[in-house]
Design a protein around this motif. Sequence first.
Motif, PDB file in Angstrom:
ATOM      1  N   GLU A   1       0.775  -1.348   0.051  1.00  0.00           N
ATOM      2  CA  GLU A   1       0.001  -0.135   0.126  1.00  0.00           C
ATOM      3  C   GLU A   1       1.048   1.312  -0.033  1.00  0.00           C
ATOM      4  O   GLU A   1       0.390   2.143  -0.614  1.00  0.00           O
ATOM      5  CB  GLU A   1      -0.979  -0.041   1.216  1.00  0.00           C
ATOM      6  CG  GLU A   1      -2.339   0.192   1.122  1.00  0.00           C
ATOM      7  CD  GLU A   1      -2.939  -0.117   2.546  1.00  0.00           C
ATOM      8  OE1 GLU A   1      -2.643   0.667   3.343  1.00  0.00           O
ATOM      9  OE2 GLU A   1      -3.556  -1.154   2.747  1.00  0.00           O
ATOM     10  N   GLN A   2       2.021   1.248   0.942  1.00  0.00           N
ATOM     11  CA  GLN A   2       2.782   2.526   1.016  1.00  0.00           C
ATOM     12  C   GLN A   2       3.419   2.452  -0.395  1.00  0.00           C
ATOM     13  O   GLN A   2       3.756   3.599  -0.677  1.00  0.00           O
ATOM     14  CB  GLN A   2       3.578   2.303   2.196  1.00  0.00           C
ATOM     15  CG  GLN A   2       2.970   2.345   3.391  1.00  0.00           C
ATOM     16  CD  GLN A   2       2.988   3.540   4.067  1.00  0.00           C
ATOM     17  OE1 GLN A   2       4.075   4.381   4.271  1.00  0.00           O
ATOM     18  NE2 GLN A   2       1.740   4.062   4.307  1.00  0.00           N
ATOM     19  N   SER A   3       4.032   1.590  -0.924  1.00  0.00           N
ATOM     20  CA  SER A   3       4.623   1.849  -2.169  1.00  0.00           C
ATOM     21  C   SER A   3       3.718   2.288  -3.239  1.00  0.00           C
ATOM     22  O   SER A   3       4.174   2.977  -4.045  1.00  0.00           O
ATOM     23  CB  SER A   3       5.260   0.306  -2.568  1.00  0.00           C
ATOM     24  OG  SER A   3       5.854  -0.337  -1.671  1.00  0.00           O
ATOM     25  N   ALA A   4       2.458   1.810  -3.298  1.00  0.00           N
ATOM     26  CA  ALA A   4       1.460   2.650  -4.119  1.00  0.00           C
ATOM     27  C   ALA A   4       1.502   3.891  -4.130  1.00  0.00           C
ATOM     28  O   ALA A   4       1.582   4.912  -4.670  1.00  0.00           O
ATOM     29  CB  ALA A   4       0.349   1.755  -4.160  1.00  0.00           C
TER      30      ALA A   4
ATOM     31  N   ALA B   1       4.585   5.480  -5.236  1.00  0.00           N
ATOM     32  CA  ALA B   1       4.386   5.652  -6.660  1.00  0.00           C
ATOM     33  C   ALA B   1       3.786   6.919  -7.166  1.00  0.00           C
ATOM     34  O   ALA B   1       4.015   7.376  -8.134  1.00  0.00           O
ATOM     35  CB  ALA B   1       4.147   4.293  -7.267  1.00  0.00           C
ATOM     36  N   ALA B   2       2.626   7.013  -6.550  1.00  0.00           N
ATOM     37  CA  ALA B   2       1.799   8.083  -6.924  1.00  0.00           C
ATOM     38  C   ALA B   2       2.378   9.548  -6.823  1.00  0.00           C
ATOM     39  O   ALA B   2       2.161  10.467  -7.605  1.00  0.00           O
ATOM     40  CB  ALA B   2       0.427   8.352  -5.869  1.00  0.00           C
ATOM     41  N   ARG B   3       3.098   9.739  -5.570  1.00  0.00           N
ATOM     42  CA  ARG B   3       3.968  10.885  -5.562  1.00  0.00           C
ATOM     43  C   ARG B   3       5.293  11.007  -6.644  1.00  0.00           C
ATOM     44  O   ARG B   3       5.269  12.082  -7.096  1.00  0.00           O
ATOM     45  CB  ARG B   3       4.697  10.952  -4.067  1.00  0.00           C
ATOM     46  CG  ARG B   3       5.582  12.122  -3.826  1.00  0.00           C
ATOM     47  CD  ARG B   3       4.814  13.426  -4.207  1.00  0.00           C
ATOM     48  NE  ARG B   3       5.530  14.583  -3.890  1.00  0.00           N
ATOM     49  CZ  ARG B   3       6.532  15.072  -5.065  1.00  0.00           C
ATOM     50  NH1 ARG B   3       6.181  14.490  -6.253  1.00  0.00           N
ATOM     51  NH2 ARG B   3       7.196  16.251  -4.841  1.00  0.00           N
ATOM     52  N   ALA B   4       5.819   9.779  -6.741  1.00  0.00           N
ATOM     53  CA  ALA B   4       6.887   9.802  -7.936  1.00  0.00           C
ATOM     54  C   ALA B   4       6.286  10.022  -9.153  1.00  0.00           C
ATOM     55  O   ALA B   4       6.976  10.812  -9.953  1.00  0.00           O
ATOM     56  CB  ALA B   4       7.478   8.387  -7.716  1.00  0.00           C
ATOM     57  N   GLU B   5       5.168   9.738  -9.296  1.00  0.00           N
ATOM     58  CA  GLU B   5       4.444  10.012 -10.733  1.00  0.00           C
ATOM     59  C   GLU B   5       4.337  11.402 -11.096  1.00  0.00           C
ATOM     60  O   GLU B   5       4.661  11.902 -12.291  1.00  0.00           O
ATOM     61  CB  GLU B   5       3.098   9.306 -10.911  1.00  0.00           C
ATOM     62  CG  GLU B   5       2.365   9.184 -12.268  1.00  0.00           C
ATOM     63  CD  GLU B   5       3.341   8.495 -13.495  1.00  0.00           C
ATOM     64  OE1 GLU B   5       4.326   7.690 -13.071  1.00  0.00           O
ATOM     65  OE2 GLU B   5       2.942   8.827 -14.616  1.00  0.00           O
ATOM     66  N   GLN B   6       3.880  12.072 -10.168  1.00  0.00           N
ATOM     67  CA  GLN B   6       3.912  13.667 -10.345  1.00  0.00           C
ATOM     68  C   GLN B   6       5.063  14.174 -10.884  1.00  0.00           C
ATOM     69  O   GLN B   6       5.267  14.938 -11.670  1.00  0.00           O
ATOM     70  CB  GLN B   6       3.619  14.300  -8.968  1.00  0.00           C
ATOM     71  CG  GLN B   6       2.182  14.023  -8.440  1.00  0.00           C
ATOM     72  CD  GLN B   6       1.936  14.831  -7.122  1.00  0.00           C
ATOM     73  OE1 GLN B   6       2.691  15.960  -6.806  1.00  0.00           O
ATOM     74  NE2 GLN B   6       1.275  14.353  -5.958  1.00  0.00           N
TER      75      GLN B   6
END
Length: 504
Positions: free
Chosen positions: A299-302, A305-310
């Motif tokens: 969950e935390q990796s997702a 990933a959402a932050r990284a995607e920005q």
Amino acid sequence: MRPTGKLHLGNYMGALANWVKLQNSAQYECYFFIADWHALTTDYADPSRLKLKTIDVALDYLAAGLNPEKSTIFIQSHVPQHAELNLLLGMITPLGWLERVPTYKEQQENLTSKDLSNFGFLGYPLLMASDILLYQPQFVPVGIDQTAHVELTREVARRFNSMYKAEVFPEPGALLTPSPKVPGTDGRKMSKSYGNTIGLTEAPTAVAAKIHGMSTGGQRIRQSDSGDPDLCPVGDLHKVFSAPDVIAETQKGCRAASMRCELCKMEAAKSVCAVIAPIHSKRMQLESRIDETWDMLREQSAKAAARAEQTMLSVRAVLDLSHDLGSVRRHFLASDEDLLKAHDLSSHSEWLGLQRDEQAKQLRDYWRANLLPREVQLSQPANLVFASLDRELEEPFITSKKKRVFVMASRDEAAPGRWAFEIPAKSYEVWTLLCWSKADDWLHDFPIPQKYYAQAFAQARKSLKKDGKIPLTVQKDGDRFLLSIHGSEPVDIAELQSNYGPLG
Ligand code: SF4
């Protein structure tokens, strides 16, 4: 941390204990991860226990007090953006920068049992830079021996920003963490490779036995001799773990030969166990529910990933790698159907996770790159290259006829078919309102010339404080789109939809 299995006291005092403090200070939004790809740069030949070691580190993180409700705790390889950024930054990083990282030669010479002439090992400092820059941080908490890596990260960020005239990456500072020297059981620095460690989550009885067997560094071979606690690893252990009165008492007893080493060691074991006993028992609890920890990591990796995607959205846009057809569509003679397709945002679910202003920026950039017809040229003032996001969203685009066009985006989050905007009380020749409809993921765009809003706008401006923002709404009503400015009488703007005339 690289996943090297269970952590020891040296890892704890050198980094983890301090991370827990940073997290709990509530001053920072922290990201902590387990660098499993980094483990492969040296241990590529035998990956068989990598997952076990990864979980071992995660359990120790949690047992020591890292808290997924306060920090983001994730596994590097579960966030593929780390690899993507590493690849892209690899294009602009000179080989010499990597070869001169001090640990590169040093490790190659020291770890003679491994062949480290591989590409992955040479590139690990850049992977580290990518790990850091992906989250656009202000600080990296590191020990003094890691500052060269932070410096390389800063250099890479600077090179990217200046090469592409973009300000995607801030240059992070090193947040130096105190890392007291924790002696191993043989007196050398505590390290897995010396086999002299005391585990962070070892059972207290095992810890006491290890300390009991510790070397005294040649001090007090005969108990009737006086000793120097500064030369004895047990003395060093006290300095890190014991309370001041215990330190004073044992030092005195050592120097005066009035305290037996056995007792001094018992005191040291007590001090160490006082720190690690709660960590040990927390770890035992966590081990009994291993699925929960794994689910948390996923969950935390997702979330990471959402932050990284920005960040990657900006990086891809800078390198013209965005996943939209974009202006290329306009390069070819696009059919009406193709152009209509550009209004469909259903393939952009990744924007939903963005902060509201980030989302507004993505939509604005998207509109400009995908929806504007070829003949309409909009440019932004040049001084925007290094502007902040807030400023950038407030600055108008300029048309080839020097008209100022303010573009603002909104999604009908609160009520379907109702979009709310706030517009700076400045004069623009055209407003363009971008309405992202939740029901069908359609982007309605309305370039609105001044005459549609001049009167209501002037009135609103009077009733608002200087420099205030003017609230307006667009309400869908059947085929009509009703614009109301600060509560004014609604005006239907449906005929202006995708009518780019006012921008010409
Ligand atoms: S009394 Fe303690 S500090 Fe002194 S030599 Fe013995 S174990 Fe080391």
